[in-house]
Design a protein around this motif. Structure first.
Motif, short mmCIF file in Angstrom:
data_model
loop_
_atom_site.label_atom_id
_atom_site.label_comp_id
_atom_site.label_asym_id
_atom_site.label_seq_id
_atom_site.Cartn_x
_atom_site.Cartn_y
_atom_site.Cartn_z
N HIS A 1 2.64 2.29 -8.08
CA HIS A 1 1.61 3.16 -7.51
C HIS A 1 2.02 4.62 -7.59
CE1 HIS A 1 -0.21 -0.19 -4.76
NE2 HIS A 1 -0.43 -0.41 -6.05
N ARG B 1 2.99 4.53 -1.83
CA ARG B 1 3.82 4.86 -2.97
C ARG B 1 5.29 4.84 -2.57
NH1 ARG B 1 0.84 10.26 -5.12
NH2 ARG B 1 2.70 10.33 -6.42
N ASN C 1 0.84 -1.20 0.00
CA ASN C 1 0.00 0.00 0.00
C ASN C 1 0.87 1.24 0.00
OD1 ASN C 1 -2.38 -1.54 0.20
ND2 ASN C 1 -2.05 -1.75 2.40
N TYR D 1 -3.54 5.91 -4.80
CA TYR D 1 -2.69 5.07 -3.94
C TYR D 1 -2.10 5.82 -2.75
CZ TYR D 1 -3.16 2.15 -8.03
OH TYR D 1 -3.69 1.43 -9.06
N SER E 1 -1.34 0.37 -11.54
CA SER E 1 -1.55 -0.78 -10.67
C SER E 1 -0.26 -1.61 -10.60
CB SER E 1 -2.67 -1.66 -11.26
OG SER E 1 -2.72 -2.90 -10.61
N ARG F 1 4.80 -0.62 -4.99
CA ARG F 1 4.64 0.76 -4.52
C ARG F 1 5.21 1.75 -5.53
NH1 ARG F 1 6.74 -1.38 0.22
NH2 ARG F 1 8.52 0.02 0.11
#
Length: 125
Positions: free
Chosen positions: A76, A19, A17, A106, A81, A73
């Motif tokens: 993101h 960036r 989860n 994100y 995706s 990440r």
């Protein structure tokens, strides 16, 4: 650099989860490659080389999940995706691309910690 590596490995071991900046992604990869190369060079030492070969194998297995997580990440950060990792050349281009300078789906821009401050005083309608 070692502090960043420790932070990434220990705090974001399997965190997909949010960036990751380009610097975070590439420094993590660079340090992994340097450690692996050192272990491979040490594996040529007669008598103890097999031990370093085993350690190198364990190291590669140990950093596999964090490497995937930081790569997701990174995708993101450019607004894509994590599934884009399965497109080899395009994912490399995305990994080299500068991230979005605004909050995306994100999370907030990791370079700009003061993005929320720019929202103060704006009309919420």
């Amino acid at each position: 650099m070692l502090e960043m590596y420790k932070k990434l490995v220990l705090e974001n071991y399997a965190n997909v989860n949010g960036r990751a900046r380009r610097k975070e992604y590439w420094m993590f990869g660079l340090l992994n490659v340097l450690i692996y190369l050192l272990l491979n060079v040490l594996s040529f030492i007669p008598g103890v080389g097999i031990v370093f070969s085993i350690i190198a194998g364990i190291f590669i297995l140990g950093v596999m999940i964090p490497s995937i997580a930081v790569a997701i990440r990174r995708m993101h950060d450019v607004g894509k995706s994590g599934w884009y990792l399965f497109i080899p050349i395009y994912s490399l281009i995305l990994a080299c691309t500068e991230g979005e300078h605004k909050t995306n789906e994100y999370g907030a821009d990791p370079k700009n910690g003061f993005e929320e401050m720019s929202e103060i005083g704006k009309d919420l309608n």
